[in-house]
Each structure stands twice: as structure tokens, then as C-alpha cells.
Scaffold this motif. Structure first.
Motif, mmCIF file in Angstrom:
data_model
loop_
_atom_site.group_PDB
_atom_site.id
_atom_site.type_symbol
_atom_site.label_atom_id
_atom_site.label_comp_id
_atom_site.label_asym_id
_atom_site.label_seq_id
_atom_site.Cartn_x
_atom_site.Cartn_y
_atom_site.Cartn_z
ATOM 1 N N SER A 248 -0.103 -8.002 -2.392
ATOM 2 C CA SER A 248 -1.142 -8.990 -2.122
ATOM 3 C C SER A 248 -1.067 -9.561 -0.708
ATOM 4 C CB SER A 248 -1.054 -10.128 -3.145
ATOM 5 O OG SER A 248 0.283 -10.548 -3.331
ATOM 6 N N HIS A 249 -0.220 -8.985 0.128
ATOM 7 C CA HIS A 249 -0.200 -9.347 1.536
ATOM 8 C C HIS A 249 -0.512 -8.094 2.326
ATOM 9 C CE1 HIS A 249 1.204 -11.102 5.366
ATOM 10 N NE2 HIS A 249 0.887 -12.242 4.796
ATOM 11 N N ILE A 250 -0.606 -8.204 3.639
ATOM 12 C CA ILE A 250 -0.984 -7.041 4.440
ATOM 13 C C ILE A 250 0.164 -6.052 4.609
ATOM 14 C CG2 ILE A 250 -0.396 -8.108 6.668
ATOM 15 C CD1 ILE A 250 -3.332 -5.687 5.856
ATOM 16 N N ALA A 251 1.417 -6.526 4.575
ATOM 17 C CA ALA A 251 2.542 -5.666 4.930
ATOM 18 C C ALA A 251 2.736 -4.507 3.962
ATOM 19 C CB ALA A 251 3.822 -6.499 5.031
ATOM 20 N N CYS A 252 2.732 -4.784 2.655
ATOM 21 C CA CYS A 252 2.937 -3.709 1.679
ATOM 22 C C CYS A 252 1.817 -2.679 1.715
ATOM 23 C CB CYS A 252 3.109 -4.278 0.276
ATOM 24 S SG CYS A 252 3.225 -3.007 -1.016
ATOM 25 N N PRO A 253 0.546 -3.076 1.657
ATOM 26 C CA PRO A 253 -0.508 -2.056 1.748
ATOM 27 C C PRO A 253 -0.428 -1.244 3.032
ATOM 28 C CG PRO A 253 -1.434 -4.110 0.947
ATOM 29 C CD PRO A 253 -0.024 -4.416 1.370
ATOM 30 N N LEU A 254 -0.136 -1.911 4.133
ATOM 31 C CA LEU A 254 -0.066 -1.218 5.413
ATOM 32 C C LEU A 254 1.016 -0.136 5.394
ATOM 33 C CD1 LEU A 254 -1.406 -1.626 8.303
ATOM 34 C CD2 LEU A 254 0.763 -2.681 8.925
ATOM 35 N N TRP A 255 2.139 -0.444 4.813
ATOM 36 C CA TRP A 255 3.319 0.425 4.843
ATOM 37 C C TRP A 255 3.322 1.447 3.712
ATOM 38 C CZ3 TRP A 255 7.252 0.959 8.311
ATOM 39 C CH2 TRP A 255 8.458 1.518 7.896
ATOM 40 N N ALA A 256 3.022 0.977 2.494
ATOM 41 C CA ALA A 256 3.252 1.808 1.310
ATOM 42 C C ALA A 256 1.989 2.198 0.559
ATOM 43 C CB ALA A 256 4.205 1.089 0.351
ATOM 44 N N VAL A 257 0.809 1.827 1.069
ATOM 45 C CA VAL A 257 -0.449 2.272 0.470
ATOM 46 C C VAL A 257 -1.287 2.956 1.542
ATOM 47 C CG1 VAL A 257 -2.513 1.638 -0.840
ATOM 48 C CG2 VAL A 257 -0.365 0.402 -1.232
ATOM 49 N N PHE A 258 -1.874 2.186 2.448
ATOM 50 C CA PHE A 258 -2.695 2.775 3.512
ATOM 51 C C PHE A 258 -1.877 3.726 4.387
ATOM 52 C CE2 PHE A 258 -4.876 -1.497 3.011
ATOM 53 C CZ PHE A 258 -5.874 -0.993 2.203
ATOM 54 N N GLY A 259 -0.650 3.317 4.704
ATOM 55 C CA GLY A 259 0.185 4.151 5.564
ATOM 56 C C GLY A 259 0.484 5.505 4.966
ATOM 57 N N VAL A 260 0.846 5.540 3.673
ATOM 58 C CA VAL A 260 1.184 6.831 3.059
ATOM 59 C C VAL A 260 -0.060 7.679 2.827
ATOM 60 C CG1 VAL A 260 3.302 5.951 2.008
ATOM 61 C CG2 VAL A 260 1.180 5.917 0.693
ATOM 62 N N LEU A 261 -1.231 7.041 2.690
ATOM 63 C CA LEU A 261 -2.460 7.825 2.559
ATOM 64 C C LEU A 261 -2.742 8.604 3.839
ATOM 65 C CD1 LEU A 261 -4.835 5.362 0.653
ATOM 66 C CD2 LEU A 261 -3.521 7.286 -0.269
ATOM 67 N N LEU A 262 -2.305 8.085 4.976
ATOM 68 C CA LEU A 262 -2.497 8.797 6.238
ATOM 69 C C LEU A 262 -1.564 9.991 6.356
ATOM 70 C CD1 LEU A 262 -2.886 5.819 8.746
ATOM 71 C CD2 LEU A 262 -4.674 7.108 7.557
ATOM 72 N N THR A 263 -0.425 9.935 5.707
ATOM 73 C CA THR A 263 0.567 11.002 5.823
ATOM 74 C C THR A 263 0.601 11.924 4.617
ATOM 75 O OG1 THR A 263 2.358 9.702 4.812
ATOM 76 C CG2 THR A 263 2.020 9.428 7.188
ATOM 77 N N GLY A 264 -0.089 11.546 3.540
ATOM 78 C CA GLY A 264 0.043 12.297 2.297
ATOM 79 C C GLY A 264 1.381 12.048 1.639
ATOM 80 N N GLY A 265 1.953 10.884 1.925
ATOM 81 C CA GLY A 265 3.283 10.559 1.416
ATOM 82 C C GLY A 265 3.237 9.750 0.138
ATOM 83 N N THR A 266 4.323 8.991 -0.085
ATOM 84 C CA THR A 266 4.504 8.248 -1.326
ATOM 85 C C THR A 266 4.963 6.834 -1.017
ATOM 86 O OG1 THR A 266 5.204 10.294 -2.409
ATOM 87 C CG2 THR A 266 5.649 8.223 -3.576
ATOM 88 N N GLY A 267 4.310 5.842 -1.627
ATOM 89 C CA GLY A 267 4.742 4.462 -1.510
ATOM 90 C C GLY A 267 5.675 4.092 -2.646
ATOM 91 N N VAL A 268 6.670 3.275 -2.340
ATOM 92 C CA VAL A 268 7.696 2.908 -3.319
ATOM 93 C C VAL A 268 7.851 1.390 -3.316
ATOM 94 C CG1 VAL A 268 10.103 3.213 -4.037
ATOM 95 C CG2 VAL A 268 8.899 5.081 -2.841
ATOM 96 N N PHE A 269 7.555 0.738 -4.440
ATOM 97 C CA PHE A 269 7.753 -0.705 -4.534
ATOM 98 C C PHE A 269 7.913 -1.091 -5.993
ATOM 99 C CE2 PHE A 269 3.184 0.215 -4.026
ATOM 100 C CZ PHE A 269 2.648 -0.335 -5.184
ATOM 101 N N GLN A 270 8.434 -2.305 -6.222
ATOM 102 C CA GLN A 270 8.615 -2.804 -7.582
ATOM 103 C C GLN A 270 7.952 -4.169 -7.707
ATOM 104 O OE1 GLN A 270 12.853 -3.020 -8.272
ATOM 105 N NE2 GLN A 270 13.144 -4.808 -6.967
ATOM 106 N N ASP A 271 7.848 -4.646 -8.946
ATOM 107 C CA ASP A 271 7.011 -5.816 -9.189
ATOM 108 C C ASP A 271 7.728 -7.153 -9.131
ATOM 109 O OD1 ASP A 271 8.480 -5.648 -11.499
ATOM 110 O OD2 ASP A 271 6.774 -5.363 -12.850
ATOM 111 N N ALA A 272 9.035 -7.169 -8.949
ATOM 112 C CA ALA A 272 9.762 -8.431 -8.851
ATOM 113 C C ALA A 272 11.018 -8.218 -8.011
ATOM 114 C CB ALA A 272 10.132 -8.952 -10.242
#
Length: 548
Positions: A248-272
Motif C-alpha cells: 500500500s506504499h510506493i516502495a513495494c509495488p515499485l520493487w516487487a510488482v511493477f519492477g518485476v513486470l519489467l524484467t519478467g521476474g518474481t516479487g517476494v513479500f509477506q503480509d506481516a
């Protein structure tokens, strides 16, 4: 009903951004579609759920399907181009899919961090006039769905409440019924996605004052994400990006969502927050790069030292959101076998500077890095001989507008497209084309007796090395007509005395006029979800004369 339409960009600037590759004519939806077509079974997200200990591996095919189904549900709700869709959900893979679904229907996504409670939630929804709000029934002991139901009659723009979990309890629509367990929709009637249309509104952390809404487009986010990936991705091949930041902030989407979509990679995060489980998740996913905050990184280091995990693919560890203590730099290298690379950014510019792989291994102890592609920075000093001054930025990743009061009054001036945007940070040149953040303008502390400006960050970093100090903030404290330099300390064991802190600073050779003349001991310092100190809260508390 209020909606956001395209905010005009200067045509010449837009052409320059595109000609340099900082903006493009496609969006992240095109990236999703490409990978879903060419590599449908490859993982796009690895999502840890700490509640039941499960790990969800999501393929590009599955992610693309959920994005389209959520988009269909939003269309059924009557969401149109420019409408605001708010959501307050844990860091689940479905939250990331909702973000992309908003882009698909031309809506403006409004992520709200799960830590916010009723007063702040209602204020955020009222400011944007959100048409739809998606939330969880309860999380971390708080009844989000009931809070939303209670405030809904006071939000005239709100037309639909969607709840993940027990929706029936508050008369809301069930998340799975309207977004997941439904046929694939026909979205052919939707207009093509405009990459220059506002697609996200993010409220600043409020670490120095009242939060404001920051409007970004797919292209301003793309400018930040592509530049960040150029600095962070080690090369071709597997790209597994882990982060402890919030979806819900810019950092996670930038790094692990939008960023990996540019590389065809994988985002890794947990909920707590759970450092041990996060390291386990990173090991399971074969993580190649990690983005976190300095306080969380210290916790990850402690968990790794207690029970080492094999992380053979990890080549990059970046820390942002708050100051990187110099002592953490060698500690990370010794623990994970890779250099720690500092990164600086703010909601308004997505991401600004980063220490690069070709910088010296310990450079993050001295610098916050060089500007990323598409962004310019400058330090404006009070006089020609000054070294520290106001940090200003401009470029392709800057936001296109801000909301300070409500959505009817959007400011599009001074956003850093052509003109310079004053960040509110104090910085100095690092000698290698980059900057070192020295603090916030609002956090400056001036010793009236010595008539000197206190180098707050330097004092805090030195005091952090004291064995009795776990965390520390230097603030000014008004006491009648006097202004004191106050050290607010979280003890790490036996609480230190003010005299002991003076002895420690003296042993380090620090100028005596920089010493704090007041000491306050607290259990913890107020920080936002990114780890930034909320110094305005400390100042308000102590100026009022009561303990935090």
C-alpha cells in the motif's frame, strides 16, 4: 461524483521523456499480458501469509486472470475512468492484482496502509471522494469492515463496500463473490489505457506534518521503476525481488510488482512483519535482491545470525525510507556477504537516488547515491561557500499533482516537471556525483546559546553507537523562552545518563556545542510503516510538556 481526468503534461517535456525512454506508450498491463502469453506458468509473486504459515506461488497466468476479473467487477460497480477506488488490505498477492485492475478500467487506485485507523481512514476517503473501498474484515486485532461501515454514511462519494472475509457481518459485498469466483469478463468495450492518466493517489507518510495526496501516472511510476531496475538488477537471468515494504506504499509495488513486470521476474513479500519467516521465504524463493528499511534490516540481520539461511543468489541489499546508520553497512556485508546500498526517494518522486554496484563497498556509510535515470537533483546552499542546503529535484518520475485538502483542489504547480521541486530535505554533495541526506528542513535544531546549527543526523548516528542506546532522535524542545537540544532515547539495556552521552560524544571528538542538554527516555520512538521517524509528533509532545 468526482473523478480524476488526465492532467495535462507539457508537450515538449513529454516528448523529451519519451525520446529518452523514461516514458512509454504502453503500460504495466502490456507487460502482464506479454509474460502471461510467453511464460504463463512462471511465478510472478511469492506471497507469505504469516497467519497460517502458508506460501502462495502465483503464476503469470493466474495473476493476469485475477486482474481481469477484478476489473470486470469494478465495471459492474459502475467505476469509470478517473473514479477513485480505495483499498486497505494486508500485503497479499490479491492486493497487487487489485492495483493493476484499477489501471485496466482507468480508475485511480488509492492504497491505504493497514495500520491506519478510523479517523485517518475516513479523512483519506473523504479527500479523494473514493467511489469504491475494498477492505478486510479484521486485521491485527482491528475491525476494518465495521469501521468502514460506520463511517460510510458520512462519505457521500462512497457507493460500494467490498470486504475480504466476513462481508455479511457489515452488509458489504464479498471480495471473492464479485472479484474471484466469477466468469472471465469481456473488457473489449473499455477504452485503451492512457499511460499519462492519473492511476494512483498515495498519501505521504506525514513524517513531518499533515499527509498530502500525491498523484502518479503509469508513466511517472515507469520512470522510477525502470531507473530503479537499471540500478538494482544484476543482469540477465532469474530476478527474484524481495521486500519488507508495504504493498500500500510506493516502495513495494515499485520493487516487487511493477519492477518485476519489467524484467519478467518474481516479487517476494509477506503480509506481516516477521524477520525469521521473511528470511525463510527469501530462501525458498531464491531471492536475488532485497529492499527494506534500516530498522527492519537490523532485525533481519539479527534473525540471520541467530539461524543462518542459505541465500546463494542474493546479490543486492538496498535500504531506504530512513537513515542508514553507518555501523549497519559492515554488519550487512559480514552477515549476508554483499554490500549494503542506500537508496533515497519520496512519494512525490517514486525513487530518487541509489548507491550503485560500482561505488566503493562501504559507500552507503557516506552517501545516499547518485540520481537515477530521468531525475535531476541539486543542493541549494544558503551561500556560495556552504556545503549543506535544500535538496531540489525534477524529472520524469515526479508526480503530476497533489491533493492537500480535497480532490476538487488539485495542485499541478511545483511538481518538478520543468521547475524544481523542493523536497524539504537537507543534503550535501557526496563527491561522486551523488548526495548525502543530512535531515529534514523541519527537523533542523538550532542551539540559541552557541548560535550554531546542530548536525542532527551526525549526532544521532554517533549516539547510536553507545551501548545503552537502542534508538535515538534529536529534537528541539521549547521550554518557556528557551529552546533546548533534546535527545529522546530508547534504552538498549541499562539506560544511559545525559553525562554518559556527553562522555561518549566527547570520546568521539564531537564539538561540545552539539551535545544535547536534555534527555528523555521512552519505550519506543514514533515511526511510520517505512521506519521514518515522526519527529513532528515528538516535538508536539515535548513542547506540550508531557511524555510520549
Amino acid at each position: 461524483m468526482t473523478s480524476l481526468v488526465r492532467l495535462a503534461a507539457d508537450p515538449e517535456l513529454a516528448r523529451r521523456y519519451r525520446s529518452n525512454g523514461w516514458w512509454r506508450d504502453t503500460t504495466f498491463l502490456d507487460d502482464v499480458a506479454e509474460w502471461a502469453r510467453t511464460r504463463p506458468d512462471d511465478p510472478v509473486l511469492v506471497n507469505g501469509r504469516t497467519g497460517d504459515g502458508t506460501v502462495r506461488v502465483v503464476s503469470y497466468r493466474e495473476f493476469d486472470r485475477l486482474v481481469r476479473r477484478i476489473a470486470g467487477g469494478l465495471v459492474d460497480f459502475g467505476v469509470r475512468t478517473g473514479d477513485v477506488v480505495a483499498f486497505q488490505l494486508p500485503d497479499w498477492w490479491e492486493t497487487a492484482a487489485l492495483l493493476l485492475a484499477c489501471v485496466r478500467v482507468g480508475a485511480v487506485a488509492q492504497p491505504i496502509v493497514p495500520q491506519l485507523r478510523a479517523r485517518e481512514i475516513e479523512r483519506a476517503l473523504a479527500r479523494t471522494g473514493a467511489r469504491v473501498c475494498v477492505t478486510v474484515d479484521s486485521w491485527a486485532g482491528y475491525g476494518h469492515a465495521r469501521a468502514l461501515a460506520e463511517m460510510a454514511p458520512r462519505l457521500p462519494g462512497l457507493r460500494q463496500r467490498v470486504v475480504y472475509g466476513d462481508a455479511e457481518d457489515t452488509g458489504a459485498v464479498d471480495f471473492h463473490d464479485c472479484f474471484v469466483d466469477r466468469p472471465d469478463p469481456d473488457l473489449s468495450s473499455l477504452s485503451p489505457v492512457d499511460p499519462d492518466q492519473p492511476s494512483m493517489v498515495l498519501f505521504t507518510s506525514g513524517s513531518t506534518g499533515e499527509p498530502k495526496g500525491v498523484l502518479h501516472t503509469c508513466n511517472t511510476i515507469y520512470a522510477g521503476a525502470s531507473g530503479f531496475m537499471a540500478a538494482a538488477v544484476g543482469g540477465p537471468g532469474m530476478d527474484r525481488a524481495a521486500t519488507t515494504m508495504r504493498v500500500s506504499h510506493i516502495a513495494c509495488p515499485l520493487w516487487a510488482v511493477f519492477g518485476v513486470l519489467l524484467t519478467g521476474g518474481t516479487g517476494v513479500f509477506q503480509d506481516a512483519a516477521d524477520p525469521g519467516r521473511m528470511l525463510d521465504l527469501m530462501a525458498q524463493a531464491g531471492t536475488t535482491r532485497l529492499l527494506t528499511s534500516a530498522p527492519t534490516l537490523a532485525a533481519l540481520v539479527a534473525a540471520q545470525r541467530e539461524r543462518p539461511r542459505e541465500l546463494p543468489s542474493l546479490h543486492t541489499v538496498m535500504a531506504g525510507g530512513t537513515t542508514v546508520p553507518p555501523g549497519l553497512v559492515p554488519t550487512v556485508r559480514d552477515t549476508f556477504g554483499v554490500p549494503l546500498r542506500a537508496v533515497w526517494g519520496m512519494t512525490e518522486n517514486v525513487v530518487g537516488t541509489a548507491v550503485r554496484a560500482d561505488d566503493p563497498p562501504d559507500w552507503s556509510a557516506h552517501s545516499d547515491g547518485r540520481p537515477l535515470p530521468g531525475l535531476e537533483v541539486r543542493v541549494v546552499t544558503p551561500d556560495v561557500e556552504g556545503t549543506t542546503g535544500a535538496l531540489q529535484v525534477r524529472g520524469a518520475s515526479m508526480c503530476v499533482g497533489t491533493i492537500t485538502d480535497d480532490i476538487e483542489r488539485i495542485s499541478t504547480t511545483g511538481t518538478g516537471h520543468g521547475d524544481w521541486f523542493d523536497t524539504g530535505d537537507l543534503a550535501r554533495a557526496d563527491g561522486r556525483g551523488g548526495i548525502r541526506i543530512e535531515g529534514r528542513v523541519a527537523d533542523r535544531v538550532y542551539d540559541l546559546n552557541a548560535e550554531v546549527m546542530i548536525p542532527v543526523r551526525d549526532v544521532e548516528e554517533e549516539l547510536q553507537q553507545h551501548p545503552g542506546v537502542k534508538d535515538v532522535a534529536i529534537i528541539s524542545r521549547v521550554d518557556g523562552a528557551r529552546e533546548h537540544v533534546c535527545a529522546v532515547v530508547v534504552p538498549g539495556g541499562e539506560p544511559p545518563t545525559l553525562e554518559e552521552l556527553h562522555d561518549h560524544l566527547r570520546a568521539g571528538g564531537m564539538t561540545e556545542s552539539y551535545y544535547p542538554d536534555r534527555l528523555e527516555l521512552v519505550d519506543e520512538l514514533p515511526r511510520d510503516p517505512l521506519g521514518k521517524l515522526r519527529k513532528h509528533q515528538l516535538r508536539a509532545t515535548y513542547d506540550a510538556g508531557s511524555p510520549p
